[in-house]
Enzyme design. Structure first.
Site, PDB file in Angstrom:
ATOM      1  N   HIS A 151      -6.786  -5.536  -1.592  1.00 44.08           N
ATOM      2  CA  HIS A 151      -5.904  -4.512  -1.457  1.00 44.08           C
ATOM      3  C   HIS A 151      -4.451  -5.116  -0.646  1.00 44.08           C
ATOM      4  O   HIS A 151      -3.318  -4.506  -0.878  1.00 44.08           O
ATOM      5  CB  HIS A 151      -6.352  -3.190  -0.955  1.00 44.08           C
ATOM      6  CG  HIS A 151      -5.437  -2.074  -0.708  1.00 44.08           C
ATOM      7  ND1 HIS A 151      -4.593  -1.508  -1.628  1.00 44.08           N
ATOM      8  CD2 HIS A 151      -4.964  -1.373   0.554  1.00 44.08           C
ATOM      9  CE1 HIS A 151      -3.728  -0.606  -1.334  1.00 44.08           C
ATOM     10  NE2 HIS A 151      -3.996  -0.725  -0.060  1.00 44.08           N
ATOM     11  N   ASP A 196      -8.340  -5.302  -6.328  1.00 42.83           N
ATOM     12  CA  ASP A 196      -8.038  -3.939  -5.540  1.00 42.83           C
ATOM     13  C   ASP A 196      -8.796  -2.718  -6.321  1.00 42.83           C
ATOM     14  O   ASP A 196      -8.024  -2.453  -7.316  1.00 42.83           O
ATOM     15  CB  ASP A 196      -6.534  -3.989  -5.094  1.00 42.83           C
ATOM     16  CG  ASP A 196      -6.187  -2.695  -4.497  1.00 42.83           C
ATOM     17  OD1 ASP A 196      -7.151  -2.291  -3.738  1.00 42.83           O
ATOM     18  OD2 ASP A 196      -5.225  -2.433  -4.354  1.00 42.83           O
ATOM     19  N   SER A 225       0.851  -1.045  -0.197  1.00 42.41           N
ATOM     20  CA  SER A 225       0.038  -0.068  -0.185  1.00 42.41           C
ATOM     21  C   SER A 225       1.000   1.351  -0.024  1.00 42.41           C
ATOM     22  O   SER A 225       1.646   1.403  -1.024  1.00 42.41           O
ATOM     23  CB  SER A 225      -0.955  -0.031   1.267  1.00 42.41           C
ATOM     24  OG  SER A 225      -1.736   0.959   1.158  1.00 42.41           O
TER      25      SER A 225
END
Length: 383
Positions: free
Chosen positions: A361, A308, A178
C-alpha cells in the site's frame, strides 16, 4: 482589569504569537543519528487560516543534486491523520530507522540510498491540522474537511514560497499516497486556479504524483473482492507494526522535540497515524478533479503496488479508464537491470500509470524500485 495591565498582557501575547508563527530552523543534528546530517533539513511552522490559527508543521529537505533547479515537491501522507514524517522515514526520505530490539533508548536513524531527495527538494507537511506536530491555537475551530484542507495546503505553499522565494521558479509537484489521493487533485486545482485568478508570482505547477491513491469510495472498496480472488497476499512479516513503533518512541522523546524545534505544550503524544483526527470527508470522488486538471495539461504519475488490497490497482485502472483518454503507450513491462519491476501505460492527458511488482500500500515495500521509477519520470525519461 486596569488598561495598562491589559495592554501589557496583550503585548506579551502578541510577542509569543510572533515567535511561534511562521518560524523555521535549520537542523544539523538529530537524536539517534550519528554525526551531522548529510543533507540540509529545515523544520518549522506556517500559520494558515483565519488569524493564522492553524500552525502547519513541516520538514523541508533540500535536493542533494541541484536544489536551485531540481523540482520542489510537497508530500502528504494519507490517513487522514498520518504524519508526513512517516513518508520521510518509511517511504522516500533520506532517513530510516535501524530495526533492532528496542532497549528504551532513542531509536537509531541511518541514511538511505533510495531517497527521492537525491533529485528533488521535498516539503513533508503534517496536515490536516492535528496531524503530527501541526496544531491549532483555537480549541473551538471547525472540523477540517477535504475541501478545506485543499485550501489550507494551497495557502501553506504560497506562504512557504514567500519565505523561500528562491524556489518560485522550480518545477512544483503535489505528491502523496493513500487517502491523500482524495485531496491532492483538489489541491492541484486550487493552485492552478490561484495562478490564473489571484496570486502573483505564479507557482510553477507542473503536475502531481499519487501512490496507491484513494479516489472513489465505491470503486476502490468494491474492487477488493475482485482483487483478492485468487491473489497471493503479502506476508504477515511485511505487516508487522514494530518498525512503526520506532517512530513513536523517537518522536515522543523530549530531546527529539527540542531538536526539531517543536513548540512546547502544543502536542501530547505523537502518533504516526492519529485516526482520531477529525476530518469531514466531503470529497466523495476525486475523479472530477482529475478531469479538470487533465484539461490544463499537468503531468501526473499514478503508481500502485500490485499486492495492495487496501486500494487495489484494478480500481485505480478503472477510474483512469473512465477518464476516456486515448492510450499513447500500450501496457508494457518496465525494467530494472533486465528484470521486470512492474507494468506501465501512458495516456494522452500526460498521465502515466505504473505498477510496482510485489509492492504494497505504501512505497516502503519496494522503496528502491519506486525511487528509480520516480527519478525516471521526474526527469522526463521513459520508465
Amino acid at each position: 482589569m486596569s488598561s495598562w495591565i491589559f495592554k501589557l498582557l496583550l503585548t506579551q501575547l502578541f510577542l509569543v504569537l510572533i515567535q511561534h508563527a511562521d518560524s523555521s530552523s535549520i537542523i544539523r543534528y538529530l537524536p539517534g543519528f550519528e554525526g551531522p546530517l548529510p543533507f540540509e533539513l529545515e523544520t518549522g511552522y506556517i500559520g494558515v487560516g483565519e488569524a493564522e490559527e492553524d500552525q502547519m508543521f513541516y520538514y523541508f529537505i533540500k535536493s542533494e543534486r541541484n536544489p536551485k533547479e531540481d523540482p520542489l515537491l510537497v508530500w502528504l501522507t494519507g490517513g487522514p491523520g498520518c504524519s508526513s514524517f512517516s513518508g520521510l522515514v518509511y517511504e522516500n526520505g533520506p532517513l530510516a530507522f535501524k530495526v533492532e530490539p528496542y532497549n528504551g533508548s532513542i531509536p537509531s536513524l541511518v541514511s538511505t540510498t533510495y531517497s527521492w531527495t537525491k533529485v528533488a527538494n521535498i516539503i513533508y507537511l503534517d496536515q490536516p491540522v492535528g496531524t503530527g506536530f501541526s496544531y491549532s491555537r483555537n480549541p473551538l475551530a471547525d472540523i477540517p474537511s477535504d475541501t478545506g484542507s485543499a485550501k489550507r495546503v494551497h495557502e501553506f505553499v504560497r506562504k512557504w514560497l514567500d519565505k523561500h522565494p528562491e524556489y518560485f521558479s522550480n518545477p512544483f509537484y503535489v505528491t502523496g499516497n493513500s487517502y491523500s489521493g482524495k485531496v491532492i487533485p483538489s489541491i492541484v486545482q486550487e493552485i492552478s486556479n490561484g495562478n490564473y485568478i489571484c496570486c502573483k508570482p505564479q507557482i510553477n505547477l507542473q503536475g502531481y504524483v499519487l501512490g496507491n491513491p484513494l479516489t472513489d469510495y465505491d470503486l476502490d472498496f468494491n474492487s477488493r473482492i475482485q482483487f483478492a480472488h485468487g491473489m497471493a497476499l503479502i506476508s504477515d512479516e511485511l505487516n508487522e507494526t514494530y518498525r512503526y513503533l520506532l517512530s513513536e518512541y523517537w518522536a515522543n522523546n523530549e530531546s527529539v522535540r527540542r531538536a526539531l524545534k517543536v513548540v512546547k505544550g502544543t502536542k501530547g503524544k505523537w502518533e504516526r497515524c492519529d485516526y482520531n483526527v477529525r476530518c469531514n470527508k466531503d470529497i466523495i470522488s476525486s475523479i472530477p478533479y482529475h478531469m479538470n486538471i487533465s484539461i490544463k495539461g499537468y503531468r501526473s504519475l499514478i503508481l500502485s503496488g500490485d499486492h495492495d488490497m487496501t486500494i487495489p490497482f484494478v480500481s485505480t485502472q478503472d477510474w483512469i479508464r473512465s477518464l476516456n483518454y486515448s492510450i499513447i503507450e500500450k501496457w508494457r513491462p518496465w525494467m530494472i537491470n533486465n528484470q521486470v519491476a512492474g507494468y506501465t501505460k501512458t495516456y494522452a492527458n500526460r498521465m502515466t500509470f505504473a505498477t510496482v511488482k510485489g509492492g504494497g500500500h505504501t512505497l516502503e515495500y519496494k522503496p528502491e524500485e519506486s525511487s528509480i521509477m520516480f527519478k525516471r519520470w521526474i526527469s522526463g525519461q521513459p520508465l
